[in-house]
Design an enzyme around this catalytic site. Sequence first.
Site, PDB file in Angstrom:
ATOM      1  N   PRO A   2      47.381  41.703  34.976  1.00  0.00           N
ATOM      2  CG  PRO A   2      48.203  43.716  34.652  1.00  0.00           C
ATOM      3  CD  PRO A   2      47.492  43.129  35.602  1.00  0.00           C
ATOM      4  CD  GLU A   3      47.937  35.649  34.604  1.00  0.00           C
ATOM      5  OE1 GLU A   3      48.681  34.590  33.953  1.00  0.00           O
ATOM      6  OE2 GLU A   3      47.066  35.282  35.045  1.00  0.00           O
ATOM      7  CE  LYS A  59      52.648  36.790  37.325  1.00  0.00           C
ATOM      8  NZ  LYS A  59      51.545  36.691  38.706  1.00  0.00           N
TER       9      LYS A  59
END
Length: 269
Positions: A2-3, A59
């Site tokens: 996940p970015e 993030k």
Amino acid sequence: MPELPDVENYKRYLQRRAMQIPITDVQVADTRILDGVSEQRFKQCLTGARFASAQRHGKHLLVHLDSGIWLTMHFGMTGALSFFENAQADPRYHRVRFDFDRDRHLAYTDQRMLGRLGLAEDGEADVFINSHALGPDALDPKLDLAKFKSALGGAGAAKAALMDQGRIAGIGNLYADEILFQAKIHPRTLIGSLSDQQLGDLYRAMRHVLKTAIARGAGSENFSERLPEEYLLRHREKDGSCPRGHGPLQTLRFAGRTAYYCPDCQPKP
Ligand SMILES: [Zn+2]
């Protein structure tokens, strides 16, 4: 992993599903996911509270509770959120589960256990951001081209600089490759050697790529198929080809990660 775009969509998902309803209970299935807080304290602080608002920095997802504290979430390599009704339907790899009334639940899932949930006691999210030494968020409306240049600094290679959370927060391995591809800059190009034109291209590519990824549903399944055809991420795999028709993409090892690039679009510095 996940970015920024994925976490932005997790934030919106949480805002749609789990705001302003009292948390009746908290289940911690694996305490290793907790960051600097005991299971007892974590449960104590959250039970009975409501998610009042959410914001994202890079993030990190920061959820403000109506009790005044912050729930902080980082998603590591495989973290995600899953809202569901009926406790029997617990998703796989759920590490923490927030229970609401009428058998509604929000699970934080994380197969590889590299994400973290914590609490920040201070009134301001800025305290958390400062303590983690995070640079400005890549989509911060106040981050104009001049501020982008100064945040990026002059040292190091373009890809490493983009991924450095202390310079600009939110970009990881995948989106760094996409941004550099769109800006036609080789990953190893030294930041200090980029022209003003190239820095402008890099800035505009960063904003455009991240916004496009959010709008196309980053963080959901088979998401890359919904990206524009001319995006590297649709072709970023072994034997993938440049979407501009130049032939095979090349890879190089970079700071322990694999960079994909097109040697024609992104010539060696
Ligand atoms: Zn190409």
